[in-house]
Design a protein around this motif. Structure first.
Motif, PDB file in Angstrom:
ATOM      1  N   ALA A  60      17.171 -13.489 -22.277  1.00  9.86           N
ATOM      2  CA  ALA A  60      17.967 -14.653 -22.639  1.00  9.86           C
ATOM      3  C   ALA A  60      17.263 -15.449 -23.728  1.00  9.86           C
ATOM      4  N   ALA A  61      18.052 -16.192 -24.475  1.00  9.08           N
ATOM      5  CA  ALA A  61      17.501 -17.049 -25.518  1.00  9.08           C
ATOM      6  C   ALA A  61      16.641 -18.146 -24.892  1.00  9.08           C
ATOM      7  N   ASP A  62      15.646 -18.571 -25.620  1.00 11.55           N
ATOM      8  CA  ASP A  62      14.734 -19.604 -25.115  1.00 11.55           C
ATOM      9  C   ASP A  62      15.488 -20.874 -24.724  1.00 11.55           C
ATOM     10  N   SER A  63      16.541 -21.178 -25.456  1.00 13.63           N
ATOM     11  CA  SER A  63      17.267 -22.424 -25.214  1.00 13.63           C
ATOM     12  C   SER A  63      18.016 -22.437 -23.890  1.00 13.63           C
ATOM     13  N   VAL A  64      18.207 -21.265 -23.284  1.00 16.23           N
ATOM     14  CA  VAL A  64      19.008 -21.210 -22.055  1.00 16.23           C
ATOM     15  C   VAL A  64      18.305 -20.507 -20.903  1.00 16.23           C
ATOM     16  N   LYS A  65      17.193 -19.854 -21.122  1.00 15.48           N
ATOM     17  CA  LYS A  65      16.658 -18.928 -20.115  1.00 15.48           C
ATOM     18  C   LYS A  65      16.262 -19.615 -18.821  1.00 15.48           C
ATOM     19  N   ALA A  66      15.987 -20.893 -18.863  1.00 17.33           N
ATOM     20  CA  ALA A  66      15.650 -21.600 -17.632  1.00 17.33           C
ATOM     21  C   ALA A  66      16.894 -22.061 -16.877  1.00 17.33           C
ATOM     22  N   ARG A  67      18.066 -21.946 -17.515  1.00 16.83           N
ATOM     23  CA  ARG A  67      19.289 -22.496 -16.912  1.00 16.83           C
ATOM     24  C   ARG A  67      20.404 -21.459 -16.727  1.00 16.83           C
TER      25      ARG A  67
END
Length: 125
Positions: A60-67
């Protein structure tokens, strides 16, 4: 050939969750990598997440991988994007994409041959 239909978009508030679905039909008995991309007005289409045929590899992209979490159910020919803690900057049209091949995942627009029509996600602040 494979046809892709997204669903699950909508209007939500910041902090809410949504789950997008992408149903595939057609040539689904072959191995194919799936991906999610998004495009906001005036911006280029950008990578969100991708998953291998078996589902064992995701990225996943860094901007979304935690969510955001991508998953798939091959018995249903469906890929999902679980989106948690949504932010206004997540507002975009979300597209699923498919590519036949032996790779584990693909992250570039040009690597995918098949695309859905998109589903709109709007996150209000």
């Amino acid at each position: 050939q494979v046809q892709l239909v997204e669903s699950g978009g909508g209007l939500v508030q910041a902090g809410d969750s949504l789950r997008l679905s992408c149903a595939a039909s057609g040539r689904t008995n072959s191995r194919y990598v799936m991906g999610w991309f998004r495009q906001a007005p005036g911006k280029e289409r950008e990578f969100v997440a991708t998953i291998s045929w078996t589902g064992s590899t995701t990225y996943a992209a860094d901007s979304v991988k935690a969510r955001f979490t991508i998953s798939r159910d091959n018995a249903k020919n469906t890929v999902y994007l679980q989106m948690n803690r949504l932010k206004p900057e997540d507002t975009a049209s979300y597209y699923c994409a498919a590519q036949f091949g032996s790779g584990n995942y693909y992250t570039e627009v040009y690597e995918y041959d098949y695309w859905g029509q998109g589903t709109q996600v709007t996150v209000s602040s």
